[in-house]
Design a protein around this motif. Structure first.
Motif, PDB file in Angstrom:
ATOM      1  N   ALA A 219       5.941 -12.251  11.460  1.00 56.56           N
ATOM      2  CA  ALA A 219       6.583 -12.752  12.673  1.00 56.56           C
ATOM      3  C   ALA A 219       5.575 -13.436  13.591  1.00 56.56           C
ATOM      4  O   ALA A 219       5.912 -14.399  14.295  1.00 56.56           O
ATOM      5  N   HIS A 220       4.337 -12.955  13.589  1.00 57.85           N
ATOM      6  CA  HIS A 220       3.303 -13.521  14.457  1.00 57.85           C
ATOM      7  C   HIS A 220       2.386 -14.497  13.726  1.00 57.85           C
ATOM      8  O   HIS A 220       1.834 -15.418  14.340  1.00 57.85           O
ATOM      9  N   LEU A 221       2.235 -14.289  12.403  1.00 56.26           N
ATOM     10  CA  LEU A 221       1.324 -15.136  11.615  1.00 56.26           C
ATOM     11  C   LEU A 221       2.053 -15.585  10.346  1.00 56.26           C
ATOM     12  O   LEU A 221       1.860 -15.030   9.266  1.00 56.26           O
ATOM     13  N   PRO A 222       2.921 -16.586  10.457  1.00 54.84           N
ATOM     14  CA  PRO A 222       3.789 -16.970   9.339  1.00 54.84           C
ATOM     15  C   PRO A 222       3.063 -17.468   8.088  1.00 54.84           C
ATOM     16  O   PRO A 222       3.628 -17.433   6.999  1.00 54.84           O
ATOM     17  N   ARG A 223       1.822 -17.917   8.219  1.00 54.73           N
ATOM     18  CA  ARG A 223       1.079 -18.420   7.048  1.00 54.73           C
ATOM     19  C   ARG A 223       0.126 -17.383   6.484  1.00 54.73           C
ATOM     20  O   ARG A 223      -0.702 -17.682   5.620  1.00 54.73           O
ATOM     21  N   LEU A 224       0.240 -16.141   6.932  1.00 52.11           N
ATOM     22  CA  LEU A 224      -0.635 -15.086   6.450  1.00 52.11           C
ATOM     23  C   LEU A 224      -0.219 -14.657   5.043  1.00 52.11           C
ATOM     24  O   LEU A 224       0.955 -14.408   4.776  1.00 52.11           O
ATOM     25  N   GLY A 225      -1.181 -14.566   4.128  1.00 55.19           N
ATOM     26  CA  GLY A 225      -0.902 -14.063   2.796  1.00 55.19           C
ATOM     27  C   GLY A 225      -0.780 -12.550   2.814  1.00 55.19           C
ATOM     28  O   GLY A 225      -1.603 -11.867   3.419  1.00 55.19           O
TER      29      GLY A 225
ATOM     30  N   ASP B  59      11.942  -9.747  -2.336  1.00 54.81           N
ATOM     31  CA  ASP B  59      13.018 -10.005  -1.380  1.00 54.81           C
ATOM     32  C   ASP B  59      12.514 -10.086   0.053  1.00 54.81           C
ATOM     33  O   ASP B  59      13.111 -10.782   0.882  1.00 54.81           O
ATOM     34  N   GLU B  60      11.432  -9.370   0.360  1.00 55.94           N
ATOM     35  CA  GLU B  60      10.885  -9.368   1.720  1.00 55.94           C
ATOM     36  C   GLU B  60       9.994 -10.585   1.987  1.00 55.94           C
ATOM     37  O   GLU B  60       9.527 -10.780   3.105  1.00 55.94           O
ATOM     38  N   GLY B  61       9.741 -11.389   0.963  1.00 53.10           N
ATOM     39  CA  GLY B  61       8.950 -12.594   1.150  1.00 53.10           C
ATOM     40  C   GLY B  61       7.452 -12.385   1.132  1.00 53.10           C
ATOM     41  O   GLY B  61       6.696 -13.195   1.695  1.00 53.10           O
ATOM     42  N   LEU B  62       6.999 -11.306   0.483  1.00 54.82           N
ATOM     43  CA  LEU B  62       5.566 -11.093   0.354  1.00 54.82           C
ATOM     44  C   LEU B  62       4.963 -12.120  -0.605  1.00 54.82           C
ATOM     45  O   LEU B  62       5.682 -12.831  -1.308  1.00 54.82           O
ATOM     46  N   SER B  63       3.644 -12.180  -0.646  1.00 53.79           N
ATOM     47  CA  SER B  63       2.961 -13.157  -1.491  1.00 53.79           C
ATOM     48  C   SER B  63       2.685 -12.627  -2.887  1.00 53.79           C
ATOM     49  O   SER B  63       2.678 -13.397  -3.858  1.00 53.79           O
TER      50      SER B  63
ATOM     51  N   GLY C 220       4.803  -0.060   4.721  1.00 53.37           N
ATOM     52  CA  GLY C 220       4.180  -1.345   4.471  1.00 53.37           C
ATOM     53  C   GLY C 220       5.089  -2.537   4.706  1.00 53.37           C
ATOM     54  O   GLY C 220       4.637  -3.590   5.174  1.00 53.37           O
ATOM     55  N   PHE C 221       6.371  -2.392   4.406  1.00 51.81           N
ATOM     56  CA  PHE C 221       7.279  -3.529   4.547  1.00 51.81           C
ATOM     57  C   PHE C 221       7.570  -3.835   6.019  1.00 51.81           C
ATOM     58  O   PHE C 221       7.640  -5.000   6.414  1.00 51.81           O
ATOM     59  N   THR C 222       7.716  -2.810   6.826  1.00 58.21           N
ATOM     60  CA  THR C 222       7.875  -3.033   8.267  1.00 58.21           C
ATOM     61  C   THR C 222       6.627  -3.686   8.840  1.00 58.21           C
ATOM     62  O   THR C 222       6.705  -4.627   9.650  1.00 58.21           O
ATOM     63  N   PHE C 223       5.483  -3.198   8.417  1.00 56.55           N
ATOM     64  CA  PHE C 223       4.197  -3.760   8.837  1.00 56.55           C
ATOM     65  C   PHE C 223       4.107  -5.232   8.441  1.00 56.55           C
ATOM     66  O   PHE C 223       3.690  -6.078   9.249  1.00 56.55           O
ATOM     67  N   ALA C 224       4.508  -5.561   7.217  1.00 59.11           N
ATOM     68  CA  ALA C 224       4.443  -6.940   6.742  1.00 59.11           C
ATOM     69  C   ALA C 224       5.353  -7.856   7.548  1.00 59.11           C
ATOM     70  O   ALA C 224       4.977  -8.990   7.879  1.00 59.11           O
TER      71      ALA C 224
END
Length: 206
Positions: free
Chosen positions: A67-73, A91-95, A58-62
């Protein structure tokens, strides 16, 4: 949009958001490969996903999505409640980070948060988890942390001694202190305890 290999989870989430009044589930996928194409086509505001996905994690996927959709929640919808996953999501910057066992209102709240504030992080019990992390960070000395990291990398005690330029007896002393502080009896237990307490990001190399 939701990404999860379990059909029942996807159906359950669809039912949850259907009752929210302000959230539409516009797509679901059972794998990361399926999700990538669908996300680009339907352009969701928020994606929920599990830490374990077919074909990737999941973290690689996120990271790929951001990288392509910086405003994606991005909401990690995990099968387990685990401090290590929470810390990594932060730490990975998820919402947001929530478990699949959370009340429906908690899941809906996480989705709403991700929609309006994708760059900020929320999770149930976040303050308590951060307090545990701060306590854990002060638990070990810098040298003990170095030894722990080398143990995670699968380095033997003689190898650790060589890396740190100390005697093997000194390394054994550090390891004994680690076991005492982490309340464990062997290397595997120490590594798992360290991950759970946020002292290590993973034990993949152990």
């Amino acid at each position: 949009m939701t990404v999860d290999e379990h059909v029942l989870l996807r159906l359950g989430l669809a039912r949850v958001v259907a009752g929210s009044g302000d959230i539409d589930l516009i797509g679901d996928a059972g794998s990361a490969d399926e999700a990538r194409e669908l996300i680009l086509r339907v352009r969701p505001d928020v994606v929920t996903f599990d830490a374990a996905l077919t074909g990737t994690d999941g973290f690689t996927f996120a990271r790929e999505l951001r990288a392509h959709l910086p405003r994606l929640g991005l909401v990690l919808l995990s099968a387990v409640a685990d401090d290590a996953l929470l810390y990594r999501a932060l730490d990975e910057g998820l919402s947001a980070y929530v478990t699949k066992a959370s009340p429906s209102a908690t899941v809906v709240s996480a989705v709403r948060h991700a929609a309006v504030a994708p760059d900020s992080f929320t999770a149930p019990g976040l303050s308590a988890a951060l307090a545990r992390r701060r306590a854990s960070n002060g638990l070990l000395s810098q040298r003990e942390r170095q030894v722990l990291s080398l143990m995670r990398d699968g380095i033997s005690l003689p190898g650790i001694a060589t890396r740190l330029q100390v005697s093997e007896a000194t390394v054994k002393t550090y390891v004994a202190r680690l076991y005492t502080k982490l309340r464990v009896n062997n290397r595997s237990q120490a590594l798992m305890a360290a991950v759970n307490q946020g002292l290590l990001s993973s034990v993949d190399a152990a």
